[in-house]
Write an enzyme that holds these catalytic residues in place. Sequence first.
Site, PDB file in Angstrom:
ATOM      1  N   TYR A   1       0.859  -1.189   0.000  1.00 20.87           N
ATOM      2  CA  TYR A   1       0.000   0.000   0.000  1.00 20.87           C
ATOM      3  C   TYR A   1       0.894   1.237   0.000  1.00 20.87           C
ATOM      4  O   TYR A   1       1.988   1.212   0.572  1.00 20.87           O
ATOM      5  CB  TYR A   1      -0.907   0.005   1.239  1.00 20.87           C
ATOM      6  CG  TYR A   1      -2.035   1.017   1.157  1.00 20.87           C
ATOM      7  CD1 TYR A   1      -3.160   0.747   0.400  1.00 20.87           C
ATOM      8  CD2 TYR A   1      -1.952   2.244   1.806  1.00 20.87           C
ATOM      9  CE1 TYR A   1      -4.192   1.682   0.289  1.00 20.87           C
ATOM     10  CE2 TYR A   1      -2.972   3.182   1.707  1.00 20.87           C
ATOM     11  CZ  TYR A   1      -4.091   2.889   0.944  1.00 20.87           C
ATOM     12  OH  TYR A   1      -5.106   3.803   0.829  1.00 20.87           O
TER      13      TYR A   1
ATOM     14  N   PHE B   1      -5.610   9.073  -4.191  1.00 23.81           N
ATOM     15  CA  PHE B   1      -4.390   8.513  -4.790  1.00 23.81           C
ATOM     16  C   PHE B   1      -4.056   7.234  -4.043  1.00 23.81           C
ATOM     17  O   PHE B   1      -3.975   7.248  -2.809  1.00 23.81           O
ATOM     18  CB  PHE B   1      -3.197   9.467  -4.645  1.00 23.81           C
ATOM     19  CG  PHE B   1      -1.873   8.808  -5.021  1.00 23.81           C
ATOM     20  CD1 PHE B   1      -1.338   8.981  -6.292  1.00 23.81           C
ATOM     21  CD2 PHE B   1      -1.191   7.994  -4.114  1.00 23.81           C
ATOM     22  CE1 PHE B   1      -0.143   8.352  -6.636  1.00 23.81           C
ATOM     23  CE2 PHE B   1       0.003   7.365  -4.467  1.00 23.81           C
ATOM     24  CZ  PHE B   1       0.530   7.550  -5.722  1.00 23.81           C
ATOM     25  N   GLU B   2      -3.857   6.164  -4.774  1.00 16.17           N
ATOM     26  CA  GLU B   2      -3.344   4.942  -4.169  1.00 16.17           C
ATOM     27  C   GLU B   2      -2.600   4.174  -5.235  1.00 16.17           C
ATOM     28  O   GLU B   2      -3.074   4.087  -6.371  1.00 16.17           O
ATOM     29  CB  GLU B   2      -4.473   4.000  -3.701  1.00 16.17           C
ATOM     30  CG  GLU B   2      -5.270   4.435  -2.516  1.00 16.17           C
ATOM     31  CD  GLU B   2      -6.395   3.449  -2.161  1.00 16.17           C
ATOM     32  OE1 GLU B   2      -7.027   2.894  -3.075  1.00 16.17           O
ATOM     33  OE2 GLU B   2      -6.623   3.249  -0.968  1.00 16.17           O
ATOM     34  N   VAL B   3      -1.454   3.635  -4.877  1.00 17.77           N
ATOM     35  CA  VAL B   3      -0.857   2.553  -5.652  1.00 17.77           C
ATOM     36  C   VAL B   3      -0.795   1.402  -4.670  1.00 17.77           C
ATOM     37  O   VAL B   3      -0.287   1.571  -3.554  1.00 17.77           O
ATOM     38  CB  VAL B   3       0.560   2.905  -6.161  1.00 17.77           C
ATOM     39  CG1 VAL B   3       1.166   1.725  -6.919  1.00 17.77           C
ATOM     40  CG2 VAL B   3       0.512   4.139  -7.069  1.00 17.77           C
TER      41      VAL B   3
END
Length: 349
Positions: free
Chosen positions: A178, A235-237
């Site tokens: 995460y 926003f997430e990767v």
Amino acid sequence: ANTPLAMTPNDPGWDTDLVGTAPGPRMNATFVTLARNSDVWDIARSIRQVEDRFNKRYNYDWVFLNNEPFDDTFKTVTTSLVSGKTHYGEIAKEHWSFPEWIDQDKAKKVREDMAERKIIYGDSVSYRHMCRFESGFFFRQPLMMNYEYYWRVEPSIELFCDLHYDPFRVMHEGGKKYSFVLSLYEYAETIKTLWDSTKKFMKNHPEHIAENNSLGFISDDGGETYNNCHFWSNFEVGSLNWLRSKAYIDFFESLDQDGGFFYERWGDAPVHSIAAGLMLNKSEIHFFNDIAYYHVPFTHCPTGEETRTRLRCHCNPKENFDWKGYSCTSKFFDVNGMTKPEGWENQKD
Ligand code: GDP
Ligand code: MN
């Protein structure tokens, strides 16, 4: 000779700015966007920036999800902007509706009460479906099952710096599950009983709690109360396999049973953040300082002039939110024993 004034699509070199030139392997990854047809021009701006700053050299795919069918304009515009393949999915009704155990009258009263108290999105049914979907279902949509990593992109975001590495590879090779660029305190009124539900889950599922977790990021009193810190999930990767794990699904289902997506207004940001904070090892959560990002009303602009020049950033460093009082990023650095970048003290206010 007879060189035409303008190129046409069949000329060699027409699309050179959209040919993936970055060396190295590609990960099994995709961008993912939840959007309405009416979001088309706002998501177009986001895509253009993601492509210019990163994806034109990497050509990753893009999955679009909607609770209604996408129209032709949405598909044509987005496909023309994305350098990778595009996929369009319609969300199943069960993933965008009230579970049968929800008391409709009780949920309605909550919405009316929140509307009166002017709590943002407090009166919205669709916003609640959206938060529940992002908390529990986007990662197991049929189109997402083909991928291991995702990067979430919302309409009207900005990317301010070139990105000269592949964040999916950073996740994969660094064993990260995460990641975030901005963190802050949640609006407490929207999550009054979220921590009670979390404590119940911890008691029922001690096997899912990581030994070296980040409890210190989300609680200032050893787990008694939630301090409202969360990673900003627009926003997430992240790792789809982690979200599809028994641990995460057990957590989501436990929260969903408690009904707070509808009896309060639980956001997917605190849900993802608490899950990551409790069920991942510290080393599995990553802060991307190099990804300069804006979503109304906050900016992450990398600390350090050398970095900003090298990456051709166009953000104003004064607007960087990281070290301001309402950000939790300083706490994240402290909990992880990380050294803050040079110059951070000058950006405190
Ligand atoms: P905010 O960032 O919390 O203000 O919420 P947004 O309005 O940006 O919504 C979050 C994400 O969900 C965005 O990607 C929106 O496009 C999407 N979204 C919100 N509501 C709906 C909806 O009713 N249907 C669909 N398909 N997408 C939605
Ligand atoms: Mn948004």
